[in-house]
Design a protein around this motif. Structure first.
Motif, PDB file in Angstrom:
ATOM      1  N   LYS A   1      14.581   0.058 -60.742  1.00  0.00           N
ATOM      2  CA  LYS A   1      15.914   0.201 -61.749  1.00  0.00           C
ATOM      3  C   LYS A   1      15.043  -0.906 -62.987  1.00  0.00           C
ATOM      4  O   LYS A   1      14.048  -1.390 -62.746  1.00  0.00           O
ATOM      5  CB  LYS A   1      17.061  -1.033 -60.641  1.00  0.00           C
ATOM      6  CG  LYS A   1      17.482   0.291 -60.858  1.00  0.00           C
ATOM      7  CD  LYS A   1      18.556  -0.946 -59.678  1.00  0.00           C
ATOM      8  CE  LYS A   1      19.500   0.246 -58.727  1.00  0.00           C
ATOM      9  NZ  LYS A   1      20.996  -1.455 -58.274  1.00  0.00           N
ATOM     10  N   SER A   2      15.313  -0.948 -64.438  1.00  0.00           N
ATOM     11  CA  SER A   2      14.682  -1.551 -65.124  1.00  0.00           C
ATOM     12  C   SER A   2      15.788  -3.255 -65.158  1.00  0.00           C
ATOM     13  O   SER A   2      16.457  -3.209 -64.439  1.00  0.00           O
ATOM     14  CB  SER A   2      15.311  -1.291 -66.194  1.00  0.00           C
ATOM     15  OG  SER A   2      16.730  -1.197 -66.479  1.00  0.00           O
ATOM     16  N   ASP A   3      14.946  -4.259 -66.214  1.00  0.00           N
ATOM     17  CA  ASP A   3      15.485  -5.432 -66.281  1.00  0.00           C
ATOM     18  C   ASP A   3      16.849  -5.203 -66.865  1.00  0.00           C
ATOM     19  O   ASP A   3      17.763  -5.990 -65.704  1.00  0.00           O
ATOM     20  CB  ASP A   3      14.591  -5.720 -66.694  1.00  0.00           C
ATOM     21  CG  ASP A   3      12.818  -6.499 -66.207  1.00  0.00           C
ATOM     22  OD1 ASP A   3      13.628  -6.245 -64.943  1.00  0.00           O
ATOM     23  OD2 ASP A   3      12.123  -6.443 -67.454  1.00  0.00           O
ATOM     24  N   ALA A   4      17.108  -4.400 -67.459  1.00  0.00           N
ATOM     25  CA  ALA A   4      18.453  -4.920 -67.687  1.00  0.00           C
ATOM     26  C   ALA A   4      19.435  -4.193 -66.539  1.00  0.00           C
ATOM     27  O   ALA A   4      20.745  -4.793 -66.859  1.00  0.00           O
ATOM     28  CB  ALA A   4      18.609  -3.857 -69.329  1.00  0.00           C
TER      29      ALA A   4
ATOM     30  N   GLU B   1      22.678  -2.516 -72.840  1.00  0.00           N
ATOM     31  CA  GLU B   1      21.133  -2.380 -73.193  1.00  0.00           C
ATOM     32  C   GLU B   1      21.126  -2.141 -72.010  1.00  0.00           C
ATOM     33  O   GLU B   1      20.283  -0.975 -71.530  1.00  0.00           O
ATOM     34  CB  GLU B   1      20.827  -4.124 -72.891  1.00  0.00           C
ATOM     35  CG  GLU B   1      19.971  -3.833 -72.660  1.00  0.00           C
ATOM     36  CD  GLU B   1      18.976  -3.958 -74.033  1.00  0.00           C
ATOM     37  OE1 GLU B   1      17.762  -4.000 -74.124  1.00  0.00           O
ATOM     38  OE2 GLU B   1      19.250  -3.979 -75.212  1.00  0.00           O
ATOM     39  N   ALA B   2      21.621  -1.812 -70.740  1.00  0.00           N
ATOM     40  CA  ALA B   2      21.469  -1.241 -69.097  1.00  0.00           C
ATOM     41  C   ALA B   2      21.662   0.583 -69.699  1.00  0.00           C
ATOM     42  O   ALA B   2      20.732   0.498 -69.141  1.00  0.00           O
ATOM     43  CB  ALA B   2      22.652  -1.919 -68.468  1.00  0.00           C
TER      44      ALA B   2
ATOM     45  N   ASP C   1      19.079   1.418 -71.943  1.00  0.00           N
ATOM     46  CA  ASP C   1      16.962   1.432 -71.091  1.00  0.00           C
ATOM     47  C   ASP C   1      17.381   2.556 -69.988  1.00  0.00           C
ATOM     48  O   ASP C   1      16.371   3.342 -69.487  1.00  0.00           O
ATOM     49  CB  ASP C   1      17.454  -0.268 -70.344  1.00  0.00           C
ATOM     50  CG  ASP C   1      16.405  -1.267 -70.461  1.00  0.00           C
ATOM     51  OD1 ASP C   1      15.930  -0.981 -71.982  1.00  0.00           O
ATOM     52  OD2 ASP C   1      16.282  -1.756 -70.320  1.00  0.00           O
ATOM     53  N   HIS C   2      18.447   2.797 -69.010  1.00  0.00           N
ATOM     54  CA  HIS C   2      18.413   4.113 -68.256  1.00  0.00           C
ATOM     55  C   HIS C   2      18.327   5.512 -69.191  1.00  0.00           C
ATOM     56  O   HIS C   2      17.880   5.518 -69.244  1.00  0.00           O
ATOM     57  CB  HIS C   2      20.517   3.815 -67.648  1.00  0.00           C
ATOM     58  CG  HIS C   2      20.252   5.524 -67.215  1.00  0.00           C
ATOM     59  ND1 HIS C   2      20.095   5.356 -65.853  1.00  0.00           N
ATOM     60  CD2 HIS C   2      21.275   6.404 -67.112  1.00  0.00           C
ATOM     61  CE1 HIS C   2      20.338   6.258 -65.117  1.00  0.00           C
ATOM     62  NE2 HIS C   2      20.759   7.452 -65.692  1.00  0.00           N
TER      63      HIS C   2
ATOM     64  N   LEU D   1      16.728   5.725 -72.089  1.00  0.00           N
ATOM     65  CA  LEU D   1      15.857   5.938 -72.169  1.00  0.00           C
ATOM     66  C   LEU D   1      14.616   5.967 -70.722  1.00  0.00           C
ATOM     67  O   LEU D   1      12.763   6.309 -71.817  1.00  0.00           O
ATOM     68  CB  LEU D   1      14.694   4.336 -72.932  1.00  0.00           C
ATOM     69  CG  LEU D   1      15.335   3.883 -74.703  1.00  0.00           C
ATOM     70  CD1 LEU D   1      15.136   3.371 -75.119  1.00  0.00           C
ATOM     71  CD2 LEU D   1      14.621   5.843 -74.561  1.00  0.00           C
ATOM     72  N   ASN D   2      14.439   5.700 -69.662  1.00  0.00           N
ATOM     73  CA  ASN D   2      14.027   5.809 -68.324  1.00  0.00           C
ATOM     74  C   ASN D   2      13.756   6.905 -67.867  1.00  0.00           C
ATOM     75  O   ASN D   2      13.473   7.921 -67.186  1.00  0.00           O
ATOM     76  CB  ASN D   2      14.263   5.025 -67.730  1.00  0.00           C
ATOM     77  CG  ASN D   2      13.583   3.295 -67.739  1.00  0.00           C
ATOM     78  OD1 ASN D   2      12.633   3.152 -69.355  1.00  0.00           O
ATOM     79  ND2 ASN D   2      14.335   1.932 -67.920  1.00  0.00           N
TER      80      ASN D   2
END
Length: 128
Positions: A2-5, A68-69, A72-73, A75-76
């Motif tokens: 999981k990303s920080d966002a 933001e989440a 990020d999701h 992009l990841n």
């Protein structure tokens, strides 16, 4: 991973009691007649999606965290790295070049306007 966002989004949901609210709804709203387990889960997921979106519409700070989440999701997981590597054989269309040039002109005008605005504000403050 999981990303920080995404972790921040989860923390915000926890802090605001949204997980608990979703659990209350899932446990207290009677299921439709004949709904099996999968159907019921999908129904509750859909309701939670709507509720989270509605909550975000009324809480701008939460909406920003959610956006933001989501980015990020994307992009990841969805937008692969090879999408961002310049391709020597890439040829933009005339319309794409024109759109990029218009966007650059707009950004330049906005930057000049902000410079003028802040310069005028600074001059005004000097008089006080």
């Amino acid at each position: 991973m999981k990303s920080d966002a995404l972790n921040h989004f989860k923390d915000e949901m926890e802090k605001r009691g949204l997980f608990r609210k979703i659990q209350v709804c899932a446990n207290l709203i009677p299921p439709p007649p004949g709904a099996d387990g999968e159907t019921l889960i999908e129904l509750h997921r859909s309701a939670a999606k709507i509720a989270i979106r509605n909550y975000a519409e009324h809480h701008e700070d939460f909406c920003d965290v959610m956006a933001e989440a989501a980015i990020d999701h994307l992009l990841n997981t969805v937008l692969s790295d090879d999408l961002f590597i310049p391709n020597g054989g890439f040829s933009p269309t005339k319309e794409e070049v024109d759109n990029m040039n218009r966007a650059k002109e707009t950004a330049d005008k906005a930057a000049k306007m902000l410079d003028t605005l802040f310069g005028g504000l600074a001059d005004l403050l000097k008089t006080f």
